[in-house]
Scaffold this motif. Structure first.
Motif, PDB file in Angstrom:
ATOM      1  N   ILE A 173      10.374   1.217   6.505  1.00  0.00           N
ATOM      2  CA  ILE A 173       9.531   2.413   6.465  1.00  0.00           C
ATOM      3  C   ILE A 173      10.067   3.472   7.429  1.00  0.00           C
ATOM      4  O   ILE A 173      10.864   3.174   8.327  1.00  0.00           O
ATOM      5  CB  ILE A 173       8.055   2.119   6.825  1.00  0.00           C
ATOM      6  CG1 ILE A 173       7.932   1.657   8.269  1.00  0.00           C
ATOM      7  CG2 ILE A 173       7.446   1.128   5.861  1.00  0.00           C
ATOM      8  CD1 ILE A 173       6.499   1.602   8.786  1.00  0.00           C
ATOM      9  N   ILE A 174       9.592   4.682   7.226  1.00  0.00           N
ATOM     10  CA  ILE A 174       9.804   5.788   8.169  1.00  0.00           C
ATOM     11  C   ILE A 174       8.446   6.094   8.767  1.00  0.00           C
ATOM     12  O   ILE A 174       7.444   6.149   8.050  1.00  0.00           O
ATOM     13  CB  ILE A 174      10.366   7.035   7.457  1.00  0.00           C
ATOM     14  CG1 ILE A 174      11.775   6.755   6.952  1.00  0.00           C
ATOM     15  CG2 ILE A 174      10.348   8.247   8.388  1.00  0.00           C
ATOM     16  CD1 ILE A 174      12.363   7.873   6.123  1.00  0.00           C
TER      17      ILE A 174
ATOM     18  N   GLN B 205       0.825  -1.203   0.000  1.00  0.00           N
ATOM     19  CA  GLN B 205       0.000   0.000   0.000  1.00  0.00           C
ATOM     20  C   GLN B 205       0.864   1.260   0.000  1.00  0.00           C
ATOM     21  O   GLN B 205       0.535   2.234  -0.672  1.00  0.00           O
ATOM     22  CB  GLN B 205      -0.938  -0.006   1.202  1.00  0.00           C
ATOM     23  CG  GLN B 205      -1.995   1.058   1.123  1.00  0.00           C
ATOM     24  CD  GLN B 205      -3.024   0.944   2.227  1.00  0.00           C
ATOM     25  OE1 GLN B 205      -2.872   0.174   3.170  1.00  0.00           O
ATOM     26  NE2 GLN B 205      -4.074   1.715   2.112  1.00  0.00           N
ATOM     27  N   LEU B 206       1.981   1.241   0.699  1.00  0.00           N
ATOM     28  CA  LEU B 206       2.868   2.403   0.765  1.00  0.00           C
ATOM     29  C   LEU B 206       3.655   2.597  -0.532  1.00  0.00           C
ATOM     30  O   LEU B 206       4.264   3.645  -0.736  1.00  0.00           O
ATOM     31  CB  LEU B 206       3.835   2.271   1.937  1.00  0.00           C
ATOM     32  CG  LEU B 206       3.200   2.366   3.321  1.00  0.00           C
ATOM     33  CD1 LEU B 206       4.231   2.054   4.397  1.00  0.00           C
ATOM     34  CD2 LEU B 206       2.584   3.737   3.533  1.00  0.00           C
ATOM     35  N   ARG B 207       3.626   1.611  -1.382  1.00  0.00           N
ATOM     36  CA  ARG B 207       4.323   1.674  -2.667  1.00  0.00           C
ATOM     37  C   ARG B 207       3.881   2.895  -3.489  1.00  0.00           C
ATOM     38  O   ARG B 207       4.665   3.481  -4.220  1.00  0.00           O
ATOM     39  CB  ARG B 207       3.998   0.387  -3.416  1.00  0.00           C
ATOM     40  CG  ARG B 207       4.729   0.140  -4.658  1.00  0.00           C
ATOM     41  CD  ARG B 207       4.249  -1.188  -5.207  1.00  0.00           C
ATOM     42  NE  ARG B 207       5.222  -1.742  -6.111  1.00  0.00           N
ATOM     43  CZ  ARG B 207       5.067  -2.870  -6.755  1.00  0.00           C
ATOM     44  NH1 ARG B 207       3.976  -3.580  -6.566  1.00  0.00           N
ATOM     45  NH2 ARG B 207       5.983  -3.304  -7.575  1.00  0.00           N
ATOM     46  N   SER B 208       2.617   3.283  -3.351  1.00  0.00           N
ATOM     47  CA  SER B 208       2.116   4.408  -4.139  1.00  0.00           C
ATOM     48  C   SER B 208       2.271   5.755  -3.427  1.00  0.00           C
ATOM     49  O   SER B 208       1.874   6.768  -3.965  1.00  0.00           O
ATOM     50  CB  SER B 208       0.658   4.180  -4.528  1.00  0.00           C
ATOM     51  OG  SER B 208      -0.112   3.912  -3.390  1.00  0.00           O
TER      52      SER B 208
ATOM     53  N   GLN C 122       3.173  -4.084  14.068  1.00  0.00           N
ATOM     54  CA  GLN C 122       3.509  -4.306  12.655  1.00  0.00           C
ATOM     55  C   GLN C 122       4.345  -3.142  12.112  1.00  0.00           C
ATOM     56  O   GLN C 122       5.341  -3.346  11.417  1.00  0.00           O
ATOM     57  CB  GLN C 122       2.235  -4.480  11.809  1.00  0.00           C
ATOM     58  CG  GLN C 122       1.367  -5.649  12.220  1.00  0.00           C
ATOM     59  CD  GLN C 122       1.977  -7.006  11.934  1.00  0.00           C
ATOM     60  OE1 GLN C 122       3.182  -7.198  11.984  1.00  0.00           O
ATOM     61  NE2 GLN C 122       1.139  -7.962  11.644  1.00  0.00           N
ATOM     62  N   VAL C 123       3.930  -1.929  12.451  1.00  0.00           N
ATOM     63  CA  VAL C 123       4.662  -0.740  11.990  1.00  0.00           C
ATOM     64  C   VAL C 123       6.048  -0.693  12.634  1.00  0.00           C
ATOM     65  O   VAL C 123       7.039  -0.363  11.972  1.00  0.00           O
ATOM     66  CB  VAL C 123       3.846   0.540  12.285  1.00  0.00           C
ATOM     67  CG1 VAL C 123       4.678   1.791  12.080  1.00  0.00           C
ATOM     68  CG2 VAL C 123       2.593   0.571  11.414  1.00  0.00           C
ATOM     69  N   LYS C 124       6.130  -1.043  13.903  1.00  0.00           N
ATOM     70  CA  LYS C 124       7.415  -1.032  14.606  1.00  0.00           C
ATOM     71  C   LYS C 124       8.411  -1.995  13.958  1.00  0.00           C
ATOM     72  O   LYS C 124       9.579  -1.656  13.771  1.00  0.00           O
ATOM     73  CB  LYS C 124       7.208  -1.403  16.076  1.00  0.00           C
ATOM     74  CG  LYS C 124       8.487  -1.456  16.868  1.00  0.00           C
ATOM     75  CD  LYS C 124       8.224  -1.892  18.304  1.00  0.00           C
ATOM     76  CE  LYS C 124       9.530  -2.041  19.050  1.00  0.00           C
ATOM     77  NZ  LYS C 124       9.356  -2.593  20.386  1.00  0.00           N
ATOM     78  N   VAL C 125       7.963  -3.188  13.603  1.00  0.00           N
ATOM     79  CA  VAL C 125       8.858  -4.170  12.970  1.00  0.00           C
ATOM     80  C   VAL C 125       9.385  -3.614  11.643  1.00  0.00           C
ATOM     81  O   VAL C 125      10.586  -3.692  11.359  1.00  0.00           O
ATOM     82  CB  VAL C 125       8.146  -5.528  12.759  1.00  0.00           C
ATOM     83  CG1 VAL C 125       8.983  -6.466  11.905  1.00  0.00           C
ATOM     84  CG2 VAL C 125       7.838  -6.169  14.102  1.00  0.00           C
ATOM     85  N   LEU C 126       8.508  -3.027  10.845  1.00  0.00           N
ATOM     86  CA  LEU C 126       8.929  -2.447   9.559  1.00  0.00           C
ATOM     87  C   LEU C 126       9.879  -1.267   9.766  1.00  0.00           C
ATOM     88  O   LEU C 126      10.869  -1.120   9.052  1.00  0.00           O
ATOM     89  CB  LEU C 126       7.704  -2.010   8.755  1.00  0.00           C
ATOM     90  CG  LEU C 126       6.853  -3.135   8.194  1.00  0.00           C
ATOM     91  CD1 LEU C 126       5.512  -2.608   7.704  1.00  0.00           C
ATOM     92  CD2 LEU C 126       7.587  -3.859   7.075  1.00  0.00           C
TER      93      LEU C 126
ATOM     94  N   LEU D 221       3.444   7.290   7.486  1.00  0.00           N
ATOM     95  CA  LEU D 221       4.296   6.165   7.112  1.00  0.00           C
ATOM     96  C   LEU D 221       4.782   6.345   5.680  1.00  0.00           C
ATOM     97  O   LEU D 221       3.986   6.622   4.785  1.00  0.00           O
ATOM     98  CB  LEU D 221       3.526   4.851   7.237  1.00  0.00           C
ATOM     99  CG  LEU D 221       2.857   4.582   8.586  1.00  0.00           C
ATOM    100  CD1 LEU D 221       2.094   3.265   8.538  1.00  0.00           C
ATOM    101  CD2 LEU D 221       3.868   4.597   9.712  1.00  0.00           C
ATOM    102  N   THR D 222       6.081   6.165   5.485  1.00  0.00           N
ATOM    103  CA  THR D 222       6.690   6.325   4.170  1.00  0.00           C
ATOM    104  C   THR D 222       7.612   5.147   3.898  1.00  0.00           C
ATOM    105  O   THR D 222       8.417   4.772   4.750  1.00  0.00           O
ATOM    106  CB  THR D 222       7.519   7.626   4.112  1.00  0.00           C
ATOM    107  OG1 THR D 222       6.698   8.729   4.504  1.00  0.00           O
ATOM    108  CG2 THR D 222       8.074   7.876   2.718  1.00  0.00           C
ATOM    109  N   LEU D 223       7.492   4.549   2.727  1.00  0.00           N
ATOM    110  CA  LEU D 223       8.351   3.452   2.309  1.00  0.00           C
ATOM    111  C   LEU D 223       9.754   3.995   2.011  1.00  0.00           C
ATOM    112  O   LEU D 223       9.908   4.995   1.306  1.00  0.00           O
ATOM    113  CB  LEU D 223       7.767   2.788   1.055  1.00  0.00           C
ATOM    114  CG  LEU D 223       8.474   1.565   0.512  1.00  0.00           C
ATOM    115  CD1 LEU D 223       8.518   0.449   1.545  1.00  0.00           C
ATOM    116  CD2 LEU D 223       7.769   1.088  -0.749  1.00  0.00           C
TER     117      LEU D 223
END
Length: 109
Positions: A71-72, A35-38, A61-65, A82-84
């Motif tokens: 992600i940022i 989803q963050l790809r776009s 989930q966000v913390k692991v990424l 959230l940013t890829l």
């Protein structure tokens, strides 16, 4: 941690392949990355995390990424944006992110 504190993110050179692969190995986290790809999204707007998912699970989930360097997560008003980190991942592991995302897309077709 206070909500407006800046969260730690690994520097580009500290992003490790095993951490990235682990972060992308979970279906929910991979859907979020897709989803963050776009483009960047507020955490509350990420449909990949699902409205029925408990806040603690979404945060994990966000913390692991974030800790893997995928992600940022930055404060944006009262939410987290959230940013890829595509450029950082591509610089460290050329082609990895695109290969994983394309493979996942192909499996969904």
């Amino acid at each position: 941690m206070v909500a407006n504190e800046k969260l730690p993110h690994p520097d580009r050179e500290d992003i490790e392949l095993t951490s990235v692969l682990f972060a992308l190995s979970d279906e929910a986290r991979l859907a979020l990355v897709q989803q963050l790809r776009s483009g960047p999204l507020d955490m509350v707007d990420c449909s990949a995390l699902g409205p029925d998912v408990p806040k603690s699970t979404r945060s994990h989930q966000v913390k692991v990424l974030r800790e893997a360097g995928v992600i940022i997560s930055e404060l944006h008003g009262r939410n987290r944006r959230l940013t890829l980190r595509r450029d950082d991942i591509d610089a460290r592991f050329p082609g990895l992110l695109e290969s994983v995302l394309q493979a996942e897309s192909a499996l969904q077709e």
